[in-house]
Design an enzyme around this catalytic site. Structure first.
Site: not given
Length: 427
Positions: A12, A107
């Site tokens: 991330n 996602d």
């Protein structure tokens, strides 16, 4: 599972740092870079607009230089696969005055709109028009500072506005900003590049715009999500696993939860050892929250652990409204899980009274049995692997490209710890 593995750099953090490097024409170097699908996508996206990128897979070092922007259009072939393309708007507007990007994907965990990003960019002077599946952005007079109040401390919106504000004229204040460890790491890189960024009390981020930024080198922090996944695997298999480079500070909320459940771990200067027990852990109630709370990405692996805990556990998801879809596969494996629209917790929740299935009750312990599992997203995919590891029999897991987007060689690391995993490449 027993043994030792070394954690990779933070997924991330790396993609946002690669994009931040485009704020300067100088070369930047990133170390401890995880080799991931999301990084490959980001590299292709940056190369498509003029960046020269070299990735050394042996020593996990990435060098990037964007001497000039060749094209301010982000290709839908790459940019439409996740939401990272919106992060390029700031650097492109600063350097070209224009940016064109496709509507982003990502996602399947519920809507993840980019309206916070667009509204903040507009406050800084960007003109944004949607047409034929693309956002056309321009800033003919350049970008300027603004006071931006985020309705929710969105991680990516904070990162996007932070990156953009470093070269904007004047001072930008981001109120209700996210403060995740990966954001702090991004700030460290930006400061090395010459940015002036200050954290104030009450989630206020103050950025004084500068005229230019220069190149820098930075070593990424370790991936806290990978740490939680592998630690959970140790407890599920009653093993003993040492995670080298696991860092205590980014994992404080996770470690506190382990202590409440009586689960053992040992911290030293090089990493953390997670020690399983012959007894089933007790049930617990937990709520996801923005940092420094219990991270939403830890919810899925922890749910697997709760299927093997004694009693009734409750999870209240406050970050995403639709992140329990993966539990239907666990029920097929034998888990006793119920989903509810009510807020089963105390954390202030923006989904209250909105009928989203965002609370989960898990009864355990329940033996799990192997089955076919189809992965919907990165974190659920890793959780399916964890469920398969503690289930009786063999499981077949499909859609591993989701895992490879977010974890570096997860199958190899699990095998190194004793898991029996065979990767089959379809012909």
């Amino acid at each position: 599972m027993h043994g030792e593995v070394t954690l990779s750099g933070a997924k991330n953090a790396v993609t946002k740092m690669v994009i931040a490097s485009m704020l300067t024409s100088d070369p930047c170097t990133l170390r401890n870079v995880p080799i991931l699908g999301d990084l490959e996508l980001t590299m292709k996206m940056c190369e498509g607009i003029g960046a020269f990128v070299q990735l050394n897979r042996e020593d996990h070092t990435l060098s990037i230089q964007t001497q000039k922007i060749d094209d301010f259009h982000i290709s839908s072939t790459v940019g439409g696969l996740n939401r990272l393309c919106v992060m390029t708007v700031g650097p492109l507007l600063h350097r070209c005055g224009e940016a064109v990007m496709p509507l982003p994907g990502g996602d399947r965990i519920g809507p993840r709109p980019i309206n916070f990003h667009l509204q903040g960019l507009q406050q800084m002077g960007a003109k944004i028009v949607e047409h034929a599946g693309y956002y056309h952005c321009s800033a003919p007079e350049g970008l300027h500072g603004a006071t931006i109040s985020l309705p929710f401390p969105s991680v990516m919106a904070t990162e996007n506005l932070l990156i953009t504000a470093t070269l904007a004229r004047g001072v930008t204040i981001i109120e209700n900003a996210a403060t995740e460890p990966e954001i702090m790491d991004l700030v460290k890189l930006l400061q090395k590049m010459g940015a002036i960024v200050d954290f104030k009390v009450g989630r206020r981020l103050v950025i004084e715009g500068v005229k230019t930024l220069h190149g820098a080198s930075h070593t990424l922090l370790s991936d806290r999500n990978e740490a939680v996944s592998l630690a959970t695997a140790a407890y599920l298999t009653r093993g003993n696993v040492y995670l080298r480079h696991a860092q205590q500070e980014p994992l404080l909320a996770f470690l506190n939860t382990l202590l409440k459940m009586g689960l053992r771990f040992e911290i030293d200067d090089e990493g953390i050892r997670f020690i399983g027990d012959s007894k089933n852990p007790p049930a617990i109630s937990l709520e996801t929250d923005v940092h420094p709370g219990f991270m939403t990405d830890w919810q899925q692996p922890f749910t697997i652990l709760l299927t093997q805990s004694e009693g009734m556990s409750v999870i209240h998801e406050t970050i995403y409204e639709d992140r329990f879809g993966y539990t239907s596969a666990l029920v097929k494996m034998g888990a006793q899980i119920g989903l509810y629209p009510k807020c089963l917790g105390e954390v202030p929740c923006r989904f209250r009274e909105k009928q989203f299935m965002h609370s989960c009750v898990v009864s355990g312990p329940t033996p799990l049995v192997g089955t076919r599992l189809d992965i919907p997203d990165i974190r659920a995919g890793c959780s399916y692997i964890l469920a398969a590891l503690c289930a009786e029999g063999t499981s077949e897991v499909y859609g591993i490209e989701h895992i490879e987007r977010g974890y570096e060689h997860l199958d190899e690391k699990l095998r190194q710890l004793g898991a029996r995993i065979e990767k089959i490449v379809a012909e």
